[in-house]
Design a protein around this motif. Structure first.
Motif, short mmCIF file in Angstrom:
data_model
loop_
_atom_site.label_atom_id
_atom_site.label_comp_id
_atom_site.label_asym_id
_atom_site.label_seq_id
_atom_site.Cartn_x
_atom_site.Cartn_y
_atom_site.Cartn_z
N PRO A 107 -9.56 8.85 -1.50
CA PRO A 107 -9.04 8.03 -2.60
C PRO A 107 -9.57 8.52 -3.94
N ILE A 108 -8.93 8.08 -4.99
CA ILE A 108 -9.42 8.37 -6.34
C ILE A 108 -10.47 7.32 -6.66
N ARG A 109 -11.73 7.74 -6.69
CA ARG A 109 -12.82 6.80 -6.89
C ARG A 109 -12.86 6.25 -8.31
N LYS A 110 -12.56 7.14 -9.26
CA LYS A 110 -12.61 6.75 -10.67
C LYS A 110 -11.43 5.84 -10.99
N PRO A 111 -11.65 4.71 -11.66
CA PRO A 111 -10.53 3.82 -12.00
C PRO A 111 -9.46 4.56 -12.80
N LEU A 112 -8.21 4.30 -12.45
CA LEU A 112 -7.12 4.94 -13.17
C LEU A 112 -7.07 4.41 -14.60
N PRO A 113 -6.95 5.30 -15.59
CA PRO A 113 -6.84 4.83 -16.98
C PRO A 113 -5.60 3.97 -17.16
N ARG A 143 -3.15 9.18 7.51
CA ARG A 143 -4.09 8.21 8.06
C ARG A 143 -3.30 7.11 8.75
N SER A 144 -3.94 6.42 9.66
CA SER A 144 -3.29 5.32 10.36
C SER A 144 -2.99 4.17 9.41
N LEU A 145 -1.85 3.53 9.63
CA LEU A 145 -1.47 2.35 8.83
C LEU A 145 -1.91 1.05 9.48
N LEU A 146 -2.60 1.11 10.62
CA LEU A 146 -2.99 -0.12 11.30
C LEU A 146 -3.84 -1.05 10.44
N PRO A 147 -4.78 -0.55 9.63
CA PRO A 147 -5.53 -1.49 8.78
C PRO A 147 -4.64 -2.29 7.84
N PHE A 148 -3.55 -1.68 7.37
CA PHE A 148 -2.66 -2.34 6.41
C PHE A 148 -1.65 -3.23 7.13
N ILE A 149 -1.42 -2.95 8.41
CA ILE A 149 -0.60 -3.84 9.23
C ILE A 149 -1.39 -5.10 9.56
N GLU A 162 0.84 -1.19 0.00
CA GLU A 162 0.00 0.00 0.00
C GLU A 162 0.88 1.25 0.00
N LEU A 163 0.46 2.26 -0.75
CA LEU A 163 1.18 3.52 -0.73
C LEU A 163 1.07 4.14 0.66
N ALA A 164 2.21 4.43 1.26
CA ALA A 164 2.26 5.02 2.58
C ALA A 164 3.18 6.23 2.53
N ARG A 182 -5.53 -2.86 -0.16
CA ARG A 182 -5.06 -1.80 -1.05
C ARG A 182 -6.14 -0.75 -1.23
N THR A 183 -5.71 0.49 -1.39
CA THR A 183 -6.62 1.59 -1.72
C THR A 183 -5.97 2.44 -2.81
N ASP A 184 -6.74 3.42 -3.31
CA ASP A 184 -6.21 4.37 -4.28
C ASP A 184 -6.08 5.75 -3.67
N ARG A 185 -5.68 5.80 -2.37
CA ARG A 185 -5.40 7.09 -1.74
C ARG A 185 -4.10 7.65 -2.34
N PRO A 186 -4.14 8.81 -2.96
CA PRO A 186 -2.90 9.36 -3.55
C PRO A 186 -2.03 10.02 -2.49
N ILE A 187 -0.77 10.20 -2.82
CA ILE A 187 0.19 10.89 -1.96
C ILE A 187 0.68 12.13 -2.69
#
Length: 556
Positions: free
Chosen positions: A530-536, A419-425, A393-395, A431-436
């Motif tokens: 997150p980016i809701r729309k699927p990335l092209p 955001r907390s990383l505990l869900p990914f731990i 996951e992007l962190a 995985r999510t599409d939260r951008p950085i």
């Protein structure tokens, strides 16, 4: 209430994970007690250095330069393979770790005054709104050892005896110059200025037997070892006090110092131990074709043999200095075990920013959004974390403060962008599409300069104020002068070919540009959407569509 329930469920998942992987049955009982939290942060350590190996002269085998860090923290916990720092510069990055906020929200956008450094930190809300006061209010003993923020203790900008709010114990390097010496540095020891420790000219160094057995009572002053010893002592003291503790241990290694040769000063026991390592030459080293790059790189000449030699020396010294950090990791874990605290302590290991070693013709630089500068190691070990697990996951460093707060059941008193990383731990495959957001506000005070025989940056500072977005396989960059870059890291992990003029990527670029313009001024929850729309997804490359960079063109 919902947040508290979610935190409880996450902690329960971590406990179950510990039991399922054979961890001690005491884990559930220990998790009821507030956990200790240790953050070990190095300075200028990039990801390749973390995994570098060398040939052991005794066994003839390839072994890691940092075996304890990899065995005890990476293999003993979880690694985040796509961890980034949002602003690849010491002071902005460290402020973001403490606050969970992007640099455009902390206001600390550089290393020195005006607009950055500790003086700006004091003028902003970050001074009273960061992990130290938040955790202390939650009942933690808060300890800082080592480097803090640039220009801390540097008169006339800062009083070297000042202790920032929230810290129970303060053993911190003072002065912009003093901090960057491995001998001859000074410390603020809980309000009292102490030092210098050792000879700032390096004419007198520690005996190679240090720190285990000083010869004839000669003190051991090598900075990394002294910081480690102080951390070990604090672990013992905190255990005796009986309160949960938060320890921020900030090494200066492998940052260079102001004494020749180029690079940091290794401990005597490791000096020249890695002299046989060759110059690192990843794809993109002394890049041949830079026609796709922004103008400040296009105008940079290719590295000379002398510069390549300097890179080799600096790289060698950096790795040799990291061997002492690795010793420190082992001692800290041992101290926790001896104090009976290891099973109830989370250890976070990371760096404040990366460093270029010849990639894209860059020598002695950071600042930029490229992978060597922003893509860093992150290991987290602790109760309930499955050993040897890994998350893709992007962190980002905006995520560390909220993660630590959730582990400690503490609350922030200001908005947080991460955001907390505990869900990914708990679920490493999540995985999510939260951008950085990646951002840079470079000014001349942040650019390395020649000093006392040290090396200088290979090119001028890049244009001020770039913003970039990292999401999915993509990285899109916009510079203040209007230049742009776009990389598909799944196809091009070394960023050899910018796709921003490729029609196949126009849809990707348009989507990323729209979200980037929102992230540039985001605050709090808006930074986490997150980016809701699927990335092209670009179509596969046509056989006649050739990238201009080939590895054969990368060699000098």
């Amino acid at each position: 209430m919902q947040r508290a329930i979610a935190a409880s469920l996450l902690m329960a998942a971590l406990i179950c994970g510990a039991l399922a992987t054979g961890a001690s049955s005491d884990a559930a009982a220990e998790a009821k007690q507030p956990p200790n939290i240790i953050v070990i942060q190095t300075d200028d350590q990039n990801t390749p250095e973390t995994y570098q190996t060398y040939t052991d002269p005794l066994s003839g085998r390839r072994v890691p330069v940092m075996p304890n860090t990899l065995r005890l923290l990476k293999d003993g916990g979880i690694s985040f393979s796509r961890y980034y720092v949002s602003d690849s510069l010491c002071c902005p990055s460290r402020t973001t770790l403490l606050t969970g906020r992007y640099a455009h929200n902390t206001g600390v956008e550089g290393n020195g005054p005006v607009g950055g450094g500790y003086p700006e930190f004091v003028q902003r809300s970050a001074h009273n709104n960061n992990l130290a006061p938040w955790l202390r209010r939650a009942g933690y003993r808060t300890i800082h050892i080592g480097k803090f923020l640039n220009f801390y203790g540097q008169q006339p900008y800062s009083d070297p005896t000042q202790i920032p709010p929230g810290w129970s114990d303060w053993e911190t390097l003072v002065g912009e110059d003093s901090t960057h010496y491995f001998y001859g540095y000074s410390l603020n020891d809980n309000g009292t200025l102490t030092g210098p420790y050792g000879d700032i000219t390096y004419a007198t160094k520690d005996d190679p037997s240090c720190p285990e057995s000083a010869v004839l009572g000669t003190p051991c002053n090598y900075q990394t070892d002294v910081l480690t010893q102080r951390a070990v002592e604090q672990i013992g003291q905190s255990s005796a006090i009986g309160k949960p503790f938060f320890l921020s241990l900030d090494y200066i290694a492998p940052h260079g110092d102001y004494q020749p040769p180029s690079g940091p000063e290794p401990a005597p026991r490791y000096y020249d131990s890695l002299a046989s390592l060759p110059v690192p030459r990843p794809p993109g080293f002394n890049e041949g074709n830079v026609s796709d790059k922004p103008s400040f790189i296009r105008s940079a000449p290719r590295l000379t043999p002398g510069q390549i030699h300097s890179i080799k020396v600096e790289y060698q010294k950096e790795l040799e200095s990291l061997r002492s950090v690795d010793d420190g990791v082992q001692k800290i874990v041992s101290a926790l075990r001896e104090a009976g605290q290891l099973r109830n302590t989370y250890i976070v290991f990371t760096s404040d920013n990366g460093f270029f070693q010849g990639e894209h013709r860059l020598q002695r630089a950071k600042f930029l959004a490229y992978e060597p500068s922003t893509h860093l190691p992150l290991f987290i070990r602790g109760p309930g974390i499955k050993r040897g697990s890994s998350s893709g996951e992007l962190a980002a460093n905006t995520d560390l403060a909220p993660t630590i707060l959730e582990l400690a059941h503490a609350k922030a008193t200001a908005s947080i962008d991460g955001r907390s990383l505990l869900p990914f731990i708990a679920k490493p495959r999540l995985r999510t599409d939260r951008p950085i957001l990646l951002e840079g506000f470079t000014s001349t005070v942040d650019v390395p300069t020649a000093r006392a025989g040290g090396a200088s940056a290979s090119i001028e500072a890049p244009p001020e104020n770039y913003y970039a977005i990292r999401v999915g396989p993509y990285k899109y960059v916009e510079y203040a002068d209007g230049e742009k870059e776009l990389y598909d890291l799944a196809r091009d992990p070394y960023e050899l070919n910018s796709e921003q003029h490729d029609p196949l990527f126009y849809g990707v670029k348009a989507l990323l540009a729209r979200r980037l313009h929102l992230l540039e001024r985001c605050r709090g929850e808006d930074c986490r959407k997150p980016i809701r729309k699927p990335l092209p997804q670009p179509k596969p490359l046509h056989p006649t569509h050739h990238h201009h960079n080939h590895r054969s063109a990368l060699r000098p």
